[in-house]
Every structure is written in C-alpha cells, then in structure tokens.
Design a protein around this motif. Structure first.
Motif, PDB file in Angstrom:
ATOM      1  N   PHE A  43       0.862  -1.187   0.000  1.00 29.74           N
ATOM      2  CA  PHE A  43       0.000   0.000   0.000  1.00 29.74           C
ATOM      3  C   PHE A  43       0.891   1.226   0.000  1.00 29.74           C
ATOM      4  O   PHE A  43       1.671   1.424   0.940  1.00 29.74           O
ATOM      5  N   GLY A  44       0.758   2.046  -1.031  1.00 30.49           N
ATOM      6  CA  GLY A  44       1.533   3.284  -1.078  1.00 30.49           C
ATOM      7  C   GLY A  44       3.003   3.026  -0.840  1.00 30.49           C
ATOM      8  O   GLY A  44       3.631   2.223  -1.532  1.00 30.49           O
ATOM      9  N   ARG A  45       3.558   3.699   0.163  1.00 27.64           N
ATOM     10  CA  ARG A  45       4.971   3.588   0.494  1.00 27.64           C
ATOM     11  C   ARG A  45       5.308   2.257   1.160  1.00 27.64           C
ATOM     12  O   ARG A  45       6.487   1.961   1.375  1.00 27.64           O
ATOM     13  N   ARG A  81      -9.996  19.739  -4.411  1.00 27.29           N
ATOM     14  CA  ARG A  81      -8.695  20.316  -4.087  1.00 27.29           C
ATOM     15  C   ARG A  81      -7.690  19.837  -5.120  1.00 27.29           C
ATOM     16  O   ARG A  81      -7.744  18.687  -5.569  1.00 27.29           O
ATOM     17  N   ASP A  82      -6.740  20.706  -5.450  1.00 22.42           N
ATOM     18  CA  ASP A  82      -5.674  20.283  -6.351  1.00 22.42           C
ATOM     19  C   ASP A  82      -4.852  19.188  -5.705  1.00 22.42           C
ATOM     20  O   ASP A  82      -4.500  19.274  -4.526  1.00 22.42           O
ATOM     21  N   MET A  83      -4.555  18.166  -6.478  1.00 22.51           N
ATOM     22  CA  MET A  83      -3.637  17.103  -6.043  1.00 22.51           C
ATOM     23  C   MET A  83      -2.774  16.812  -7.235  1.00 22.51           C
ATOM     24  O   MET A  83      -3.280  16.776  -8.356  1.00 22.51           O
ATOM     25  N   HIS A  84      -1.524  16.555  -7.024  1.00 21.39           N
ATOM     26  CA  HIS A  84      -0.723  16.145  -8.157  1.00 21.39           C
ATOM     27  C   HIS A  84      -0.636  14.633  -8.201  1.00 21.39           C
ATOM     28  O   HIS A  84      -0.073  14.006  -7.316  1.00 21.39           O
ATOM     29  N   GLN A 115      -1.838  10.974   9.571  1.00 24.53           N
ATOM     30  CA  GLN A 115      -2.497  11.463   8.365  1.00 24.53           C
ATOM     31  C   GLN A 115      -1.731  11.061   7.105  1.00 24.53           C
ATOM     32  O   GLN A 115      -2.333  10.674   6.125  1.00 24.53           O
ATOM     33  N   HIS A 116      -0.417  11.162   7.132  1.00 28.51           N
ATOM     34  CA  HIS A 116       0.351  10.675   5.972  1.00 28.51           C
ATOM     35  C   HIS A 116       0.996   9.335   6.294  1.00 28.51           C
ATOM     36  O   HIS A 116       1.459   8.617   5.398  1.00 28.51           O
ATOM     37  N   PRO A 150      -2.901  15.114   4.514  1.00 26.07           N
ATOM     38  CA  PRO A 150      -3.792  13.980   4.776  1.00 26.07           C
ATOM     39  C   PRO A 150      -3.870  13.086   3.547  1.00 26.07           C
ATOM     40  O   PRO A 150      -4.875  13.075   2.848  1.00 26.07           O
ATOM     41  N   ASP A 151      -2.819  12.350   3.284  1.00 23.54           N
ATOM     42  CA  ASP A 151      -2.735  11.526   2.078  1.00 23.54           C
ATOM     43  C   ASP A 151      -1.873  10.310   2.365  1.00 23.54           C
ATOM     44  O   ASP A 151      -0.693  10.261   2.017  1.00 23.54           O
ATOM     45  N   LEU A 152      -2.501   9.329   3.014  1.00 28.00           N
ATOM     46  CA  LEU A 152      -1.787   8.116   3.407  1.00 28.00           C
ATOM     47  C   LEU A 152      -1.279   7.369   2.180  1.00 28.00           C
ATOM     48  O   LEU A 152      -0.176   6.839   2.178  1.00 28.00           O
ATOM     49  N   GLN A 153      -2.091   7.344   1.113  1.00 29.96           N
ATOM     50  CA  GLN A 153      -1.714   6.590  -0.070  1.00 29.96           C
ATOM     51  C   GLN A 153      -0.483   7.211  -0.748  1.00 29.96           C
ATOM     52  O   GLN A 153       0.293   6.507  -1.380  1.00 29.96           O
ATOM     53  N   PHE A 161       1.749   9.016   1.086  1.00 34.40           N
ATOM     54  CA  PHE A 161       2.751   9.193   2.142  1.00 34.40           C
ATOM     55  C   PHE A 161       3.108  10.674   2.337  1.00 34.40           C
ATOM     56  O   PHE A 161       4.213  11.014   2.739  1.00 34.40           O
ATOM     57  N   ARG A 182       3.770  12.784   0.254  1.00 36.21           N
ATOM     58  CA  ARG A 182       4.800  13.250  -0.683  1.00 36.21           C
ATOM     59  C   ARG A 182       4.212  13.748  -1.994  1.00 36.21           C
ATOM     60  O   ARG A 182       4.948  14.154  -2.893  1.00 36.21           O
ATOM     61  N   ARG A 183       2.907  13.675  -2.135  1.00 33.81           N
ATOM     62  CA  ARG A 183       2.286  14.211  -3.340  1.00 33.81           C
ATOM     63  C   ARG A 183       1.858  15.644  -3.061  1.00 33.81           C
ATOM     64  O   ARG A 183       1.410  15.977  -1.956  1.00 33.81           O
ATOM     65  N   ASP A 184       1.937  16.463  -4.085  1.00 30.77           N
ATOM     66  CA  ASP A 184       1.449  17.834  -3.953  1.00 30.77           C
ATOM     67  C   ASP A 184      -0.049  17.819  -3.710  1.00 30.77           C
ATOM     68  O   ASP A 184      -0.795  17.109  -4.397  1.00 30.77           O
ATOM     69  N   MET A 185      -0.470  18.629  -2.755  1.00 31.48           N
ATOM     70  CA  MET A 185      -1.897  18.840  -2.526  1.00 31.48           C
ATOM     71  C   MET A 185      -2.045  20.318  -2.266  1.00 31.48           C
ATOM     72  O   MET A 185      -1.214  20.909  -1.574  1.00 31.48           O
ATOM     73  N   HIS A 186      -3.092  20.903  -2.761  1.00 32.02           N
ATOM     74  CA  HIS A 186      -3.299  22.289  -2.398  1.00 32.02           C
ATOM     75  C   HIS A 186      -4.252  22.390  -1.226  1.00 32.02           C
ATOM     76  O   HIS A 186      -5.429  22.025  -1.328  1.00 32.02           O
ATOM     77  N   LEU A 187      -3.734  22.870  -0.121  1.00 32.62           N
ATOM     78  CA  LEU A 187      -4.582  23.196   1.022  1.00 32.62           C
ATOM     79  C   LEU A 187      -4.585  24.707   1.173  1.00 32.62           C
ATOM     80  O   LEU A 187      -3.540  25.359   1.032  1.00 32.62           O
TER      81      LEU A 187
END
Lengths: 254, 254, 254, 254
Positions: free
Chosen positions: A14-16, B75-78, C38-39, C67-70, C72, C74-79
């Motif tokens: 899963f993911g990392r 929300r933007d996500m890459h 969360q990550h 908040p992006d466990l999948q 980790f 390390r992905r860009d997210m705009h908050l």
C-alpha cells in the motif's frame, strides 16, 4: 490425474508500504488472490500485481476484505448482508478493470481475513457474498474454506466453488478447523503437512485431530510468500506434489 | 433532428451523509454520472444510485475523481499520469460491477472536479485518463469539457467523445471558459442561458464574452439537482429544448 | 561549546505495515519526529513510538503531513492556509495526548514531506503552520529548512525555531537546496558530508555548489534509520561530531 | 438547587457534507460533544465547532468514536482494549488542540455510538476508555450511560463521572435501557418524557417499564438538533426545567 491449485494472497502492499515477496511467490503458484484496496492494496499496486500475474500466466482472482485498512481486514466488523454485498461488488469490479486492461479474465473470488472467517460460519453473510460474485459474473469461481457456509451458499445458487485446504491446521471430527486457541490447532511438522495435502487431494479425506477419518476436499491450498522460509516451504510442497504426479493447476482450468 | 444529452452528477452521498435530490433529478435527465467512492459515494450509495438510474432507463456513467473525500475531489492534487490511470481503472471498474449486477451496461465516463479541470488543460494527464477508459472498454464514451485536452486525447486513441457545455458560463474567443475570478464568468439570466444552449446545439457556435461568434459544440449539458431552485431550472431548460424540437437523449444512443 | 541536534522521522509504520528500524535509530538520535496518522502512523504506532522515545529520554516532536496516506504525504496537494492550519492543530494535538499519557512534554513540530517543502517557499502557508504551532503551545520549537519561509514566519510571531541542515545536499549561492533534478544536488562522499556538517555547526557557513562561502545555520540534522547502511552512517556521523567535541542535544534543551 | 446538563453531539459535518443545525442547538444546551474526525467531523469542522461553542460559553467535550467514517461509528467493530485506548488518546488530543487554540479548556469526554454502547456493558473496554481519559488529563469528566460499566470504571480510577439519561427511553427494573427491539423501548409522549427527566433530577429515581421505582441518576441529558422538530422539543424541555427551578449547567461547573 490428480490436480490441485496453489493460491497466494498478493498485492497487499500500500503506497509507500511494501508487504510480501510477490515477484518470488508468483512463479510457484497457479492462482493469485489480489487485494482490492479496502483492507490492503491500492490502485497502483493492483495494476502492477495484475500485470505480474498476467505475465506469469497464472489465474487472477479478487481478494476482497472488510473496509478497514488500519486493521488489515483482520478485525471483526459487523456489516449487514446488504453492506457486505455492496463492498464485494465494489472490490471485485475494481479488480476486474485491471484484468480487462491486462487483457485477461478475472477467474475467481476469495474473501479475505475476517470476512472469509465469518462467511465460513454465517449462512446469511455467505449468501450475500455468493450473490455478489454471481451478480458480477456467474462464471467466477467462489473460493471458500472447505466445508464452509460460503461454499454451500455458492453451490446453492449455481456457482462453481473451490474448497480451500489449510496444510498446517488440524481439523475436528466435523471437518472444521481446530480453533487457534487449542494447542493442537497447528501441524508443525512439514513432512506431515505435505502428506496430509496428498491425502486430501487423492482421497478427499484426512485424519481428524482425534484420529478419525473425515471427508475433506481440497481444491486449492493457500501458500505464503512473506519470507524466504515461507518460500522454501512452498517450493518443497510443490516439488513433493509434482513428484507424486499431482498437477498444479488453477481451479476451473482445463 | 437536433439532440442533446442532459447529464447530472449523482450518487454523491456518503454513509450517514446525504447530498443531492437524486430521486427528483433522475426523471429530468438522460444520463447519470455516478460517484465512485473516492471523492464521494460509497458502495451502498453506488448500488442504490445505479438501481434508481437503471429503473428510470437513463444512461449510466462513471464519475471518477481524486482520492480525496475530505476535499470532495475539488482540491488540487498532483497525480502522476500512471497514478491517475490507475485511479481511473479502479473507479470505473468498481462502478461497472454495480451496472453488471443491475443488468445494464456502463455507457460513459466523465471525470469529476479538479481531475476534470486538470484533464481539460493538461494533455499528458488527459492522455492517461483516456487510455484508462479505452483499456476498460473501448465502447465507453469519454465526456469532457468542450474544446478540451481530454476530448482531444480521447479522439486521438479512437474513443467516442462527448463535449460538455456549461449553460451558465461565458466563453473566451478561444472557446475556453472565462475564469471564475472574472466578473463576466457567469451568465445569470436564465432565458439567455437557455438561448445559448439552443444556439450551441443547432449551430455549434455561440457568442464569446467579447461578442465574437465562436465554434462550440454541445453534446451534453451538466445540470444540478441539489435544490428545488436548481430542479426548477432543469425543468424549464428541458421544456424549452423539447418545445424547440430538440430531443433529450444520452450520448451515443440511437 | 558547540552543539547539534540529530533528528529522525519515526513512527511511520501503519497497521500491518512496518517501516523503519525505529528501535535501532532511537539510541543514536536526540530528537524523534513522530508521524501523526495522516500521511503515516496510526494511534497504536504513535503510542508505541512515544513510549520508546520517552524511555530513551530523547525529545519528542510532532511530524504532521498532508492527509494523504496513499501518497505518504509526498504528493502535492493544495490546502488553503485555513485548511493547513486546521490539519496542523489536529495532528499536533493528537500526538500531544500520547506525550501526556507518557508523562513527557511535546517539544517541537516539524512538518513532513511536501508540506515541509511548500512551507519552505510559500510564506502564506508557512504563516498558517507557524500560527497553528503557537496556538497549541507557544513553547514548542518550530523546525524548518534552513533559510526557509517557515523559519522566518515562526520567528515573526515569536516562536523558537530550529534550522534543519541536509548533510547530503548541495546548496545554491542563495542558501537554498540545489534541486534534485540537478546532477549536483547530492553529496555522495560521506566524509565530505560530515565535514560540511561540522562547518555548518561551527561557522554557520558552508561552501555553496559554486564554491562561494554562504551563511547556513544548522540547529538540527535529519538522519535516517530505514536500513543497516543508513544506521551505520548515522553512527559514523555521531562519532565524528562527538570526537570533535560537538554535543548531541535536542533543540531547545539546556 | 437542582441542576442538569443538556448536552448535544455536534461537529458531525464532514468536508462537503453538512449534518445538524449546530448553530441553532448551541444556544439551547450547556455542553457540546464534538466529533473528532474518526467517525465524523474533520479538522476544519472541529475548528469551527469549537469556536462557535466557545463563543457561546458552553462546555466543550470530546466525542470520540470508532474509526469508521463510512459507518458513522454505528457499526460494530472489535477493537482490543489497547486499540480502543489508543484511538481515544488520539481523538481527545486532537480536539484538545482546537480548545487550546480557542483559549478554553476541554471539559469532558463522551464516547460515540457503538463505542458508547459497548463501553456501557463491557468492563474491559470501559476500563481502557476511562484510563485513556485519565491519562490525557485527570480533571476531565467522563460521561457515560447511567448505571453503565463505563461510569463504574471511571469512578474506580478516580475520574469525575456524569451519568447520561435518555428522556425518550424506558428502563428495565435493573436500570438498563429497554432494548430497541422491544415495542416498549420508546416513550413517545413528550410531556411524560419531560416529567421523567424532572423525577430523575430531583429524586434520582424513575418508574421502570414494569412500574417499579428504580434508582436512576441524571447528570446530563442528550438532546438533538438535527431538525426543527427536534429543536422545538429541546426548547420545551429547557423551559419546563427552568420553570421548575432546575438550573441548566455543564457537568462539573460550579
């Protein structure tokens, strides 16, 4: 000619997070049960696992579980039959798309963890899971514990079913697994374990924990690839079966 | 005969949370875009929504989004193209299983929220989404913003595409949406909005925000059913179109 | 006397998934940055990690992320700044409860992954994170990249800050990290890396990638315990620093 | 002087999803139980809810639940006592940070849904929850069902406890809730419900479903603000209590 399927639970990363030596176990088995992103796995892992299994030419099945990633599908959760049915459709469908993209059919469905355990003894839950499998595609093989409610319910609605045998577990006189809380639950001698598999395959019967001969059908055996030791045991099991002229083939294959 | 599809984003409820007046908008539209459990929706909601839409005889499509329930996919996500491709397969496949269980085919795919917006302007992302759609089933219709990268990339690989028109938005001379930050972004007069739809359908052209006649194809229009006011506008739009002899039909239907 | 903090990102396991050799790196560092669920991380992992770190007597900090466990974290997210502020409070507070239960104070906060990277260059985001730290407890030390917006914004509102130095990275003439896309980004010679740390600690200056002497403050160094090789390098670094009379101490400790 | 606390479960919205008329119920109650992001709520909702409650001057408590957003914490899940303890710390701590940022103390903890129900009858689980509350802050008030294991276990370790009374439910001779499966479970007459509250407050006793006078302590009553009808009932209850000279005050307040 005698035959058996060797299946393994794959795509549990899963993911990392990496889990299992999937690339090493794939050449040793005939069927892959691929996690579907609810108790383990994610879309990228699913894509990679399906591609690897497709390249190896083994059969691919869905391995749906409780929607509990933090508990890896091993914690008890109460789902109504309707909920369980819906989670099954969701997960089977998700995996089916990766199979379609890889140009191969989805072959079977085997529930994971506590969902598997509950479906073995709860006819209402088992019926919901079986119905979900049939509603997606009635050619799918439903894999469940030997002598379980899941297998019974699958048969009732006309599904092809496969009974799973645990090589390292003792069985009661009624053909149920001896509880893990009982010291006699596990068979620790590897040679003995392999002999039992052969008996189950050839005779459809084994000795129970009390020494009684009981009916026990083995269509498929679950093997594990999470450590070098586990892989070595799979190799030995496979060799022992092949030496005895037992063919290693996916369930349902001709 | 002129024709148009009216589509609506449905199945956006989640668990205890209800969103949208799905049962009231369904009789007014020809296509449902059903959320797939990553930005909204859950397996039980998907089952119920697909059944409702199937009973109403409207076309069902997948509405995949970013895996961000808390942000509703807005929300933007890459995501890398590979990740986006995998999330698409996962979500389309999951919905497809509910369609199979309901005995109806999945007809189209329309990305949601920021995934839709990015795919309109990012050819690499758009190509990954289009490829995912084709890899699941090359008969699926890919729905994207009119004049977008997503529509372009879908056509390049041979998919049937449908261009979505926004009735309440102004367009630039280049056929792009005027940014929401611009005071001229929205068309607030309902009669004017309906006239524009008719022009787009009949002429394939509308007046830009600068009064220039520009090409703008409208295969489908997104309508909303989240309030009684919104529903009333859908009713008026539908009536106005039908009075003008424009047929309301799903994209791709004969 | 010269001093430096060695910090490591810990508690990144999740459910069935294990990551990092936390028990082996803890004796080598002075500060633990603990993931907040969360990550990465989950409540059971947080409890165990805080207890281990508390038993070892090292300083404990929160390591909040997207908040992006999948992905980790390390992905860009705009908050939005408001969202980032709220996620920070949530995660810092959650970890603080485990510290309270272990009878030790939370000492510092260091954002994780892309949240850290964005906060280094985006003053508005940085200000939101700094404000969250101060609003929970104004005695917390805010850890950020040396010469970053995060450190600047923390200072502006009166927080004690700590500048993090990367031993294996080259810096531009402006004191920023050379981009990983540049072949000169990494310093691969371990001895050179250790010499640079010493210079940063003693002189507050290092040579840039262009050979120019630049100001670069090092309050803390991030070290990794995810492999035996990584652990060996941490041991060598620690020994080299101690041989030179540089004390290994948590930031803010006397 | 007689007194009672009126508490309500708030902050149950999530992302795009709104639940409850929080701004309308807040002026009517003395305590808010705020969801902590695992069964409902998210960091932005928590921030807003704590601010609203703080502005209104009512007491704020944590409302931790099972980590099951899709089931709203109302599905059975088996957590070990260690897991339950850890999830409690996590959620209480997270909310505490929002209280700290708002400059007010966290006052109480009341488990949600099935976690509340299980903790009422399972002493081992109840002990784990009580311990978590004490380990975060031993001045927190633990709120549980009247005559429950949770209240017992909290008292055993020295916590201040508050017993919750259900105005619309019948009780057995043993002081337990009559099961919802029993037609006699609910009291549908509002006047009767209000009279029962007054008795419980003044006498510490009510009539059981069999007409027997039983001890039943009421420190706090849970009221609901999810509809105009529900709000109207809260208003009537509050007026009836105040007319009788019963003060509406948070538990533990002087």
């Amino acid at each position: 000619m005698y035959r058996i399927d060797l299946n393994s639970d794959l795509g549990e990363s899963f993911g990392r997070y990496t889990l299992g030596l999937d690339d090493q176990i794939i050449p040793l088995v005939s069927s892959a049960n691929v996690a579907c992103g609810q108790h383990a796995g994610d879309p990228m892992v699913m894509r990679d696992t399906v591609r690897m299994a497709a390249d190896a030419g083994i059969a691919i099945g869905a391995h749906p579980g409780y929607p509990d990633l933090q508990g890896f599908g091993r914690r008890d959760m109460h789902l109504s039959p309707d909920e369980a049915y819906s989670y099954m459709l969701y997960q089977i469908g998700a995996l089916q798309a990766f199979c379609a993209a890889a140009g191969i059919p989805l072959r079977h469905v085997k529930p994971h963890g506590q969902l598997y355990n509950h479906a073995a003894i709860d006819p209402e839950l088992a019926a919901a899971l079986a119905q979900a499998v049939r509603d997606v595609d009635d050619r799918l093989v439903l894999v469940g514990l030997a002598n379980s409610a899941l297998v019974d319910e699958g048969r009732k609605i006309g599904l092809v079913t496969a009974e799973e045998f645990f090589t390292d577990r003792n069985y009661t006189d009624e053909g149920k697994l001896v509880s893990r809380n009982d010291p006699a639950a596990l068979i620790r001698n590897e040679e003995e374990a392999i002999e039992r598999v052969k008996n189950a395959i050839r005779d459809g019967a084994i000795l129970s924990v009390n020494g009684k001969l009981i009916d026990l059908h083995a269509d498929t055996i679950c093997v594990h690839g999470d450590s070098p030791t586990a892989l070595a045991f799979v190799r030995r099991t496979r060799e022992a079966l092949e030496e005895d002229g037992i063919a290693i083939k996916p369930v349902g294959a001709r």
